[in-house]
Design an enzyme around this catalytic site. Structure first.
Site, PDB file in Angstrom:
ATOM      1  N   GLU A   1      -6.802   1.702  -2.257  1.00 12.21           N
ATOM      2  CA  GLU A   1      -8.052   1.185  -2.530  1.00 12.21           C
ATOM      3  C   GLU A   1      -8.175   0.184  -3.570  1.00 12.21           C
ATOM      4  OE1 GLU A   1     -10.788   4.481  -2.301  1.00 12.21           O
ATOM      5  OE2 GLU A   1      -9.834   5.185  -0.370  1.00 12.21           O
TER       6      GLU A   1
ATOM      7  N   GLU B   1      -4.864   8.542   7.206  1.00 15.12           N
ATOM      8  CA  GLU B   1      -5.890   9.391   7.105  1.00 15.12           C
ATOM      9  C   GLU B   1      -6.791   9.412   8.171  1.00 15.12           C
ATOM     10  OE1 GLU B   1      -7.877   8.806   3.070  1.00 15.12           O
ATOM     11  OE2 GLU B   1      -6.049   8.377   2.234  1.00 15.12           O
TER      12      GLU B   1
HETATM   13  C1  XIL Z   1     -11.056  12.743  -0.224  1.00 15.91           C
HETATM   14  C2  XIL Z   1     -10.736  14.410   0.024  1.00 15.91           C
HETATM   15  O1  XIL Z   1     -10.566  14.540   1.493  1.00 15.91           O
HETATM   16  C3  XIL Z   1     -12.012  15.266  -0.425  1.00 15.91           C
HETATM   17  O2  XIL Z   1     -11.562  16.569  -0.447  1.00 15.91           O
HETATM   18  C4  XIL Z   1     -12.101  14.626  -1.925  1.00 15.91           C
HETATM   19  O3  XIL Z   1     -13.402  15.445  -2.393  1.00 15.91           O
HETATM   20  C5  XIL Z   1     -12.585  13.342  -1.873  1.00 15.91           C
HETATM   21  O4  XIL Z   1     -11.196  12.330  -1.462  1.00 15.91           O
HETATM   22  N1  XIL Z   1      -9.652   8.091   0.986  1.00 15.91           N
HETATM   23  C6  XIL Z   1      -8.408   8.665   0.109  1.00 15.91           C
HETATM   24  C7  XIL Z   1      -8.459  10.293   0.240  1.00 15.91           C
HETATM   25  O5  XIL Z   1      -7.565   8.119  -0.009  1.00 15.91           O
HETATM   26  O6  XIL Z   1      -7.952  10.596  -0.829  1.00 15.91           O
HETATM   27  C8  XIL Z   1      -9.812  10.720   0.187  1.00 15.91           C
HETATM   28  O7  XIL Z   1      -9.709  12.069   0.337  1.00 15.91           O
HETATM   29  C9  XIL Z   1     -10.562  10.231   1.466  1.00 15.91           C
HETATM   30  C10 XIL Z   1     -10.795   8.807   1.310  1.00 15.91           C
END
Ligand code: XIL
Length: 400
Positions: A179, A289
């Site tokens: 990101e 994701e």
């Molecule tokens: C999220 C996790 O799922 C949560 O448990 C945590 O509190 C915050 O991060 N983008 C990403 C992930 O790259 O690492 C994130 O994961 C969601 C958004």
């Protein structure tokens, strides 16, 4: 043969017949149960032992984000049956794994790696450099002031060598930088103004992170990972970043498209454009994701107001749209199989999704990058329901 021997044999015959009957009706019933719960009932449902990973064995690995809680009990059985890749949801991130200069918390990450290795499941590493869940100590010197660029990059290098080095040979792909691209509509603003960017006075940390990761684990495939990678404006910014990395001969293998999607986003056209653009650079793609929230964007409620109606939850209308969106996505994934090297879901089932905690007010389950009050409104974004059963959306993904 005496009478008692005949009786014994007849009894045994009956017993055998009964067993055969029970086994046969079980075999016939199992798929029916699954089909009964599915409006998408189709031919694939007649393989009760198959999981997502088996349906997709000629396409790409299917992964899931895991935490300590998912390594035990029913979640872990489901993971082993359905998936052949895992990503630690939080346990390899900078802050959790490296909370101060001399402390590394290896325990959870090691457990996930051991679990995966013992079940012959591949592991994605997530992630080596991010502005969130960061190791805040890295940005400050002993005097409390921001460190120099040189010191920050040295700390980044030490971190990457320690983490990627420890799991060398066990991780097939790393999200090296997460990101780093700006979200605004200002097309001239390519990079996110994070601590990394500000202290380095530019994006050099991105290139540095990839070079360190490649040195630490030359076999691992290295990915740049981001969300909203199909949005036209952000897509162009990501493209600029990737093009520059390639021109500068940075060791990058591909792009992670996070795929925190909504019922109407992305459109098929947006998804194809994003894929065409990054693959034209010779890069691979992983959907890293994936989840599709049923919550639709709504105006933000006034501060202090309560949601006006009881939450209708996962209605048949929303479910139908989610099924269509999942089907659209996987239809396109299969068409692009030569570029796609894995598709990972973010969390196991609707029992727990990280989106549930983000979806306050009227919106619920918003995608990454948005900011709403944190009230629990379930997002129902995955292929398994709260009881870990396959949803209708599951069948829309495997019936092809
Ligand atoms: C999220 C996790 O799922 C949560 O448990 C945590 O509190 C915050 O991060 N983008 C990403 C992930 O790259 O690492 C994130 O994961 C969601 C958004």
């Amino acid at each position: 043969m005496n009478f008692s021997a005949v009786t014994k044999q007849t009894n045994r015959g009956f017993l055998l017949l009964a067993i055969v009957f029970i086994v046969l009706s079980f075999v016939q019933c199992t798929p029916k149960h699954q089909v009964a719960s599915s409006s998408q009932a189709g031919t694939k449902a007649d393989h009760p032992d198959k999981g997502l990973k088996d349906y997709y064995k000629n396409y790409f690995p299917i992964g899931v984000a895991v935490s300590m809680a998912s390594l035990h009990g029913p979640d872990s059985a489901l993971i082993v049956k359905e998936f052949n890749s895992v990503t630690p949801e939080n346990d390899m991130k900078m802050g959790p794994i490296h909370p101060s200069e001399d402390i590394y918390n290896w325990k959870n990450a090691d457990k996930i790696v051991d679990f995966a290795v013992s079940h012959h499941i591949k592991i994605r590493g997530h992630n080596l450099c991010w502005h969130n869940q960061e190791a805040a100590w890295m940005f400050k010197g002993a005097d409390g002031k921001p460190v120099t660029k040189e010191l920050l990059l040295r700390r980044l290098k030490d971190h990457i060598f320690a983490v990627a080095g420890r799991y060398k040979g066990k991780i097939y792909a790393w999200d090296v930088v997460n990101e780093a691209v700006d979200d605004s509509d200002d097309t001239t603003q390519v990079y996110r103004k994070s601590n990394w960017y500000n202290i380095c006075n530019g994006p050099d940390f991105i290139e540095a992170a990839f070079r360190y990761a490649h040195e630490a684990d030359p076999q691992a495939k290295l990915y740049y990972n981001d969300y909203n990678s199909e949005h036209p404006v952000k897509r162009e910014k990501i493209y600029k970043l990737l093009k520059k990395l390639i021109e500068d001969h940075v060791p990058i293998d591909g792009v992670g498209m996070q795929a925190h999607w909504k019922l109407y986003e992305p459109s098929p056209d947006e998804l194809r454009k994003a894929l065409d653009e990054v693959t034209s650079l010779g890069l691979k793609v992983q959907f890293t994701e994936l989840d599709i929230t049923i919550r639709l964007p709504q105006p933000k409620p006034a501060p202090g107001s309560t949601p006006p109606t009881p939450d209708p939850g996962y209605t048949p209308e929303l479910e139908a749209k989610q099924i269509a969106q999942y089907k659209m996505a996987f239809d396109i994934f299969r068409q692009y199989k030569k570029f796609i090297t894995s598709v990972t879901f973010w969390n196991v089932s609707d029992k727990y999704s990280w989106l549930d905690q983000r979806g306050g007010g009227l919106t619920g389950g918003v995608a990454a990058g948005e900011n709403t009050p944190r009230t629990v409104r379930k997002a129902y974004p995955l292929l398994f329901n709260e009881n870990l059963q396959r949803k209708n959306a599951y069948w829309s993904v495997v019936n092809f």
